[in-house]
Design a protein around this motif. Structure first.
Motif, mmCIF file in Angstrom:
data_model
loop_
_atom_site.group_PDB
_atom_site.id
_atom_site.type_symbol
_atom_site.label_atom_id
_atom_site.label_comp_id
_atom_site.label_asym_id
_atom_site.label_seq_id
_atom_site.Cartn_x
_atom_site.Cartn_y
_atom_site.Cartn_z
ATOM 1 N N TRP A 37 0.820 -1.212 0.000
ATOM 2 C CA TRP A 37 0.000 0.000 0.000
ATOM 3 C C TRP A 37 0.854 1.263 0.000
ATOM 4 N N ARG A 38 1.842 1.323 0.888
ATOM 5 C CA ARG A 38 2.661 2.530 1.037
ATOM 6 C C ARG A 38 3.863 2.567 0.094
ATOM 7 N N ARG A 39 4.249 1.408 -0.452
ATOM 8 C CA ARG A 39 5.414 1.307 -1.340
ATOM 9 C C ARG A 39 6.673 1.858 -0.683
ATOM 10 N N ASN A 40 6.764 1.564 0.618
ATOM 11 C CA ASN A 40 7.887 2.060 1.403
ATOM 12 C C ASN A 40 8.122 1.079 2.548
ATOM 13 N N VAL A 41 9.351 0.694 2.732
ATOM 14 C CA VAL A 41 9.695 -0.278 3.767
ATOM 15 C C VAL A 41 9.483 0.294 5.173
ATOM 16 N N THR A 42 9.758 1.565 5.357
ATOM 17 C CA THR A 42 9.738 2.158 6.700
ATOM 18 C C THR A 42 8.397 2.003 7.416
ATOM 19 N N PRO A 43 7.259 2.372 6.818
ATOM 20 C CA PRO A 43 5.992 2.207 7.553
ATOM 21 C C PRO A 43 5.659 0.748 7.858
ATOM 22 N N SER A 44 5.975 -0.146 6.932
ATOM 23 C CA SER A 44 5.659 -1.559 7.169
ATOM 24 C C SER A 44 6.520 -2.128 8.295
ATOM 25 N N MET A 45 7.796 -1.771 8.327
ATOM 26 C CA MET A 45 8.663 -2.259 9.402
ATOM 27 C C MET A 45 8.321 -1.580 10.731
ATOM 28 N N ALA A 46 7.923 -0.318 10.677
ATOM 29 C CA ALA A 46 7.493 0.358 11.906
ATOM 30 C C ALA A 46 6.282 -0.361 12.491
ATOM 31 N N PHE A 47 5.319 -0.698 11.641
ATOM 32 C CA PHE A 47 4.153 -1.460 12.097
ATOM 33 C C PHE A 47 4.589 -2.773 12.732
ATOM 34 N N LEU A 48 5.399 -3.534 12.004
ATOM 35 C CA LEU A 48 5.833 -4.847 12.494
ATOM 36 C C LEU A 48 6.551 -4.739 13.830
ATOM 37 N N PHE A 49 7.537 -3.850 13.889
ATOM 38 C CA PHE A 49 8.365 -3.784 15.088
ATOM 39 C C PHE A 49 7.637 -3.174 16.283
ATOM 40 N N ILE A 50 6.609 -2.365 16.038
ATOM 41 C CA ILE A 50 5.818 -1.803 17.144
ATOM 42 C C ILE A 50 4.801 -2.820 17.657
ATOM 43 N N VAL A 51 4.174 -3.550 16.760
ATOM 44 C CA VAL A 51 3.113 -4.488 17.140
ATOM 45 C C VAL A 51 3.671 -5.825 17.636
ATOM 46 N N LEU A 52 4.840 -6.226 17.146
ATOM 47 C CA LEU A 52 5.415 -7.534 17.488
ATOM 48 C C LEU A 52 5.485 -7.803 18.993
ATOM 49 N N PRO A 53 5.961 -6.882 19.836
ATOM 50 C CA PRO A 53 6.027 -7.200 21.271
ATOM 51 C C PRO A 53 4.655 -7.520 21.878
ATOM 52 N N PHE A 54 3.611 -6.858 21.391
ATOM 53 C CA PHE A 54 2.262 -7.123 21.909
ATOM 54 C C PHE A 54 1.773 -8.508 21.492
ATOM 55 N N VAL A 55 2.039 -8.879 20.250
ATOM 56 C CA VAL A 55 1.668 -10.221 19.784
ATOM 57 C C VAL A 55 2.497 -11.272 20.524
ATOM 58 N N ASP A 56 3.782 -10.991 20.720
ATOM 59 C CA ASP A 56 4.635 -11.892 21.510
ATOM 60 C C ASP A 56 4.032 -12.106 22.895
ATOM 61 N N TRP A 57 3.634 -11.021 23.530
ATOM 62 C CA TRP A 57 3.077 -11.088 24.892
ATOM 63 C C TRP A 57 1.788 -11.902 24.905
ATOM 64 N N ILE A 58 0.905 -11.665 23.936
ATOM 65 C CA ILE A 58 -0.349 -12.426 23.845
ATOM 66 C C ILE A 58 -0.059 -13.908 23.635
ATOM 67 N N MET A 59 0.978 -14.210 22.869
ATOM 68 C CA MET A 59 1.351 -15.600 22.567
ATOM 69 C C MET A 59 2.206 -16.223 23.689
ATOM 70 N N LYS A 60 2.420 -15.471 24.762
ATOM 71 C CA LYS A 60 3.185 -15.945 25.917
ATOM 72 C C LYS A 60 4.638 -16.312 25.574
ATOM 73 N N ILE A 61 5.231 -15.498 24.711
ATOM 74 C CA ILE A 61 6.642 -15.650 24.371
ATOM 75 C C ILE A 61 7.453 -15.223 25.601
ATOM 76 N N PRO A 62 8.561 -15.901 25.913
ATOM 77 C CA PRO A 62 9.374 -15.510 27.065
ATOM 78 C C PRO A 62 9.818 -14.036 26.988
ATOM 79 N N VAL A 63 9.844 -13.394 28.136
ATOM 80 C CA VAL A 63 10.153 -11.970 28.215
ATOM 81 C C VAL A 63 11.500 -11.644 27.565
ATOM 82 N N VAL B 251 11.952 -8.684 24.799
ATOM 83 C CA VAL B 251 12.905 -7.582 24.933
ATOM 84 C C VAL B 251 13.899 -7.601 23.768
ATOM 85 N N TYR B 252 14.389 -8.774 23.423
ATOM 86 C CA TYR B 252 15.324 -8.916 22.296
ATOM 87 C C TYR B 252 14.659 -8.465 20.996
ATOM 88 N N GLY B 253 13.379 -8.824 20.840
ATOM 89 C CA GLY B 253 12.624 -8.436 19.653
ATOM 90 C C GLY B 253 12.358 -6.940 19.580
#
Length: 188
Positions: free
Chosen positions: A133-159, A163-165
């Motif tokens: 949609w955006r034709r730009n890596v930055t917004p897609s990676m910003a989305f991924l890297f911001i949302v990933l810790p929350f999905v990790d937490w919901i999935m009960k990934i070790p802390v 933190v490493y993620g």
């Protein structure tokens, strides 16, 4: 053995795939083209989409490989995490290019695909949709890297992995900021 794995990971990360692609495709140094980085996004824009995707895949495989090697060698979790960090550091500051490489995005993606596979797969489709949609890596990676810790937490990934993620993408951001800051100051 642990130090060998970490140092080996740095050298794997240091393999300058975008630089090699630039030299093979145009005979030029990719770090003197476009955004001046030796990474997949610059290869995509400056060489061609196929070269950029290939560089991205290979850079991702560098990250994935060092984690799998450290796991196969039965290294402790800390050594495995340091191996991944070393690969990103190697990509960003490669010994083969005078310590001036890429930003480490694709290498980080490869590392996280192994360490937090399910959360990464859950976020793959929305990340790709944002990229298209955006034709730009930055917004897609910003989305991924911001949302990933929350999905990790919901999935009960070790802390430690949550933190490493967050730390590896922070390194990507810091690298980007320091590389673009001098250009922005020159324009001011």
């Amino acid at each position: 053995m642990a130090w060998f794995v970490v140092i080996f990971s740095y050298f794997i990360g240091s393999i300058p795939t975008a630089y090699i692609a630039g030299r093979l495709k145009t005979g030029r140094d990719i770090r003197k083209m476009g955004d001046l980085n030796a990474g997949a996004a610059n290869a995509y824009r400056e060489l061609n989409p196929g070269a950029g995707v290939l560089v991205g895949v290979i850079d991702g495989v560098k990250g994935l490989t060092v984690i799998l090697i450290a796991m196969a060698a039965s290294m402790s979790q800390m050594v495995i995490l340091f191996a991944g960090l070393a690969a990103v550091v190697g990509h960003n500051w490669p010994v083969f290019l005078g310590f001036r490489g890429g930003r480490g995005v694709a290498t980080t993606l490869g590392i996280l695909m192994v360490l937090v596979t399910i959360p990464m797969l859950i976020l793959a489709l929305p990340t790709v949709l944002i990229l298209v949609w955006r034709r730009n890596v930055t917004p897609s990676m910003a989305f991924l890297f911001i949302v990933l810790p929350f999905v990790d937490w919901i999935m009960k990934i070790p802390v430690i992995l949550i933190v490493y993620g967050m730390a590896l993408p922070a390194l990507v951001g810091i690298t980007t900021w320091f590389r673009t800051r001098p250009k922005a100051l020159k324009r001011a």
